[in-house]
Scaffold this motif. Structure first.
Motif, PDB file in Angstrom:
ATOM      1  N   ILE A   1     -37.043 -44.022-106.852  1.00 53.83           N
ATOM      2  CA  ILE A   1     -38.404 -43.600-106.551  1.00 53.83           C
ATOM      3  C   ILE A   1     -38.396 -42.527-105.467  1.00 53.83           C
ATOM      4  N   GLU A   2     -39.201 -41.502-105.687  1.00 52.91           N
ATOM      5  CA  GLU A   2     -39.380 -40.430-104.706  1.00 52.91           C
ATOM      6  C   GLU A   2     -40.878 -40.229-104.478  1.00 52.91           C
ATOM      7  N   LYS A   3     -41.231 -39.654-103.349  1.00 49.97           N
ATOM      8  CA  LYS A   3     -42.628 -39.305-103.112  1.00 49.97           C
ATOM      9  C   LYS A   3     -42.996 -38.140-104.030  1.00 49.97           C
ATOM     10  N   ALA A   4     -44.158 -38.219-104.644  1.00 51.04           N
ATOM     11  CA  ALA A   4     -44.659 -37.144-105.496  1.00 51.04           C
ATOM     12  C   ALA A   4     -45.538 -36.231-104.647  1.00 51.04           C
ATOM     13  N   VAL A   5     -45.736 -35.029-105.119  1.00 46.32           N
ATOM     14  CA  VAL A   5     -46.639 -34.109-104.426  1.00 46.32           C
ATOM     15  C   VAL A   5     -48.042 -34.685-104.545  1.00 46.32           C
TER      16      VAL A   5
ATOM     17  N   MET B   1     -52.580 -47.964 -92.430  1.00 45.34           N
ATOM     18  CA  MET B   1     -52.064 -47.945 -93.784  1.00 45.34           C
ATOM     19  C   MET B   1     -52.045 -46.494 -94.281  1.00 45.34           C
ATOM     20  N   ILE B   2     -51.072 -46.232 -95.138  1.00 47.75           N
ATOM     21  CA  ILE B   2     -50.936 -44.899 -95.720  1.00 47.75           C
ATOM     22  C   ILE B   2     -50.657 -45.057 -97.213  1.00 47.75           C
ATOM     23  N   VAL B   3     -51.247 -44.185 -98.016  1.00 45.32           N
ATOM     24  CA  VAL B   3     -51.054 -44.245 -99.461  1.00 45.32           C
ATOM     25  C   VAL B   3     -50.140 -43.098 -99.884  1.00 45.32           C
ATOM     26  N   PHE B   4     -49.199 -43.405-100.757  1.00 43.51           N
ATOM     27  CA  PHE B   4     -48.294 -42.382-101.292  1.00 43.51           C
ATOM     28  C   PHE B   4     -48.399 -42.363-102.809  1.00 43.51           C
ATOM     29  N   ASP B   5     -48.351 -41.166-103.373  1.00 45.23           N
ATOM     30  CA  ASP B   5     -48.129 -41.026-104.795  1.00 45.23           C
ATOM     31  C   ASP B   5     -46.619 -41.014-104.961  1.00 45.23           C
ATOM     32  N   LEU B   6     -46.090 -41.897-105.804  1.00 47.55           N
ATOM     33  CA  LEU B   6     -44.655 -42.008-106.016  1.00 47.55           C
ATOM     34  C   LEU B   6     -44.338 -41.640-107.459  1.00 47.55           C
ATOM     35  N   ARG B   7     -43.101 -41.186-107.685  1.00 50.10           N
ATOM     36  CA  ARG B   7     -42.677 -40.766-109.026  1.00 50.10           C
ATOM     37  C   ARG B   7     -41.279 -41.296-109.289  1.00 50.10           C
ATOM     38  N   CYS B   8     -41.063 -41.731-110.549  1.00 53.30           N
ATOM     39  CA  CYS B   8     -39.739 -42.187-110.972  1.00 53.30           C
ATOM     40  C   CYS B   8     -39.106 -41.099-111.842  1.00 53.30           C
ATOM     41  N   PRO B   9     -37.821 -41.237-112.206  1.00 45.43           N
ATOM     42  CA  PRO B   9     -37.172 -40.238-113.056  1.00 45.43           C
ATOM     43  C   PRO B   9     -37.838 -40.082-114.423  1.00 45.43           C
ATOM     44  N   GLY B  10     -38.587 -41.106-114.868  1.00 48.93           N
ATOM     45  CA  GLY B  10     -39.297 -41.027-116.141  1.00 48.93           C
ATOM     46  C   GLY B  10     -40.618 -40.287-116.018  1.00 48.93           C
ATOM     47  N   ASP B  11     -40.877 -39.682-114.866  1.00 48.15           N
ATOM     48  CA  ASP B  11     -42.090 -38.912-114.590  1.00 48.15           C
ATOM     49  C   ASP B  11     -43.355 -39.767-114.551  1.00 48.15           C
TER      50      ASP B  11
ATOM     51  N   ARG C   1     -34.110 -50.863 -99.441  1.00 50.05           N
ATOM     52  CA  ARG C   1     -33.764 -52.246 -99.798  1.00 50.05           C
ATOM     53  C   ARG C   1     -33.973 -52.534-101.287  1.00 50.05           C
ATOM     54  N   GLY C   2     -34.414 -51.521-102.052  1.00 56.64           N
ATOM     55  CA  GLY C   2     -34.613 -51.716-103.493  1.00 56.64           C
ATOM     56  C   GLY C   2     -35.871 -52.493-103.831  1.00 56.64           C
ATOM     57  N   LEU C   3     -36.850 -52.491-102.926  1.00 60.63           N
ATOM     58  CA  LEU C   3     -38.081 -53.248-103.146  1.00 60.63           C
ATOM     59  C   LEU C   3     -39.179 -52.431-103.811  1.00 60.63           C
ATOM     60  N   VAL C   4     -38.945 -51.128-104.002  1.00 59.57           N
ATOM     61  CA  VAL C   4     -39.951 -50.273-104.622  1.00 59.57           C
ATOM     62  C   VAL C   4     -39.447 -49.891-105.999  1.00 59.57           C
ATOM     63  N   SER C   5     -40.251 -50.179-107.022  1.00 64.80           N
ATOM     64  CA  SER C   5     -39.855 -49.826-108.384  1.00 64.80           C
ATOM     65  C   SER C   5     -41.073 -49.374-109.169  1.00 64.80           C
TER      66      SER C   5
ATOM     67  N   PHE D   1     -48.574 -48.344 -97.991  1.00 63.42           N
ATOM     68  CA  PHE D   1     -47.550 -48.838 -97.074  1.00 63.42           C
ATOM     69  C   PHE D   1     -48.121 -48.839 -95.659  1.00 63.42           C
ATOM     70  N   ALA D   2     -47.521 -49.645 -94.805  1.00 59.93           N
ATOM     71  CA  ALA D   2     -47.962 -49.687 -93.412  1.00 59.93           C
ATOM     72  C   ALA D   2     -47.677 -48.372 -92.703  1.00 59.93           C
ATOM     73  N   SER D   3     -46.589 -47.698 -93.105  1.00 60.65           N
ATOM     74  CA  SER D   3     -46.213 -46.431 -92.482  1.00 60.65           C
ATOM     75  C   SER D   3     -45.174 -45.739 -93.361  1.00 60.65           C
ATOM     76  N   SER D   4     -44.830 -44.499 -93.017  1.00 61.05           N
ATOM     77  CA  SER D   4     -43.760 -43.793 -93.736  1.00 61.05           C
ATOM     78  C   SER D   4     -42.442 -44.537 -93.573  1.00 61.05           C
ATOM     79  N   ALA D   5     -42.217 -45.068 -92.383  1.00 61.57           N
ATOM     80  CA  ALA D   5     -40.981 -45.810 -92.127  1.00 61.57           C
ATOM     81  C   ALA D   5     -40.915 -47.066 -92.992  1.00 61.57           C
ATOM     82  N   ALA D   6     -42.057 -47.718 -93.195  1.00 59.88           N
ATOM     83  CA  ALA D   6     -42.083 -48.918 -94.037  1.00 59.88           C
ATOM     84  C   ALA D   6     -41.724 -48.562 -95.477  1.00 59.88           C
ATOM     85  N   PHE D   7     -42.235 -47.423 -95.960  1.00 60.11           N
ATOM     86  CA  PHE D   7     -41.878 -46.979 -97.318  1.00 60.11           C
ATOM     87  C   PHE D   7     -40.372 -46.760 -97.412  1.00 60.11           C
TER      88      PHE D   7
END
Length: 142
Positions: free
Chosen positions: A43-47, A1-11, A30-34, A18-24
């Motif tokens: 959604i984009e990966k945040a620093v 498992m891998i954890v990502f900090d994600l960011r939307c346009p609203g900051d 597929r529009g499953l991340v919101s 996620f199981a992997s980077s590929a899974a993210f």
């Protein structure tokens, strides 16, 4: 498992496992991340800072609340809120919009909506929020 900090346009920054980077990437495509705050699907990966374990000889960090305790508290609060709410199933988006537009009496409802339906409601100013603990539809109970 891998954890990502994600960011939307609203900051809004939020953490997701996620199981992997590929899974993210696959789920995002597929529009499953919101965004859990505003519902945006852009959604984009945040620093993020790397997670490095503490040295064995260092002083322990302040104790964090037990995850199970926190989730149980959320589930208890959500269950209390749902007791005063009506299940509308897959008609959630239609019912929420009708209540918001004054076509139906004001009442608390909960049900199921697709990510696209939820985004459309949010874009139109209809107040909605995701349930943090999954709810089993009444028709699925034995």
């Amino acid at each position: 498992m891998i954890v990502f900090d994600l960011r939307c346009p609203g900051d809004h920054v939020f953490e997701v496992w996620f199981a992997s980077s590929a899974a993210f990437e696959e789920q995002r495509a597929r529009g499953l991340v919101s965004c859990p705050t505003c519902g945006s699907g852009q959604i984009e990966k945040a620093v993020m800072a790397p997670r490095v374990g503490a040295k064995g000889n260092s002083v322990a960090a302040a104790a964090r609340p037990d995850l199970k305790t926190v989730l149980n508290a959320i589930a208890t609060e959500q269950a209390a809120a749902l007791r005063n709410s009506n299940w509308v199933g897959k008609d959630f988006a239609t019912e929420a919009r009708a209540i918001h537009d004054g076509e139906k009496p004001d009442r608390l409802i909960h049900g199921q909506a697709t990510a696209a339906e939820a985004r459309a409601l949010i874009d139109d100013g209809v107040p909605v929020a995701p349930l943090l603990v999954p709810v089993t539809p009444p028709e699925s109970l034995n």
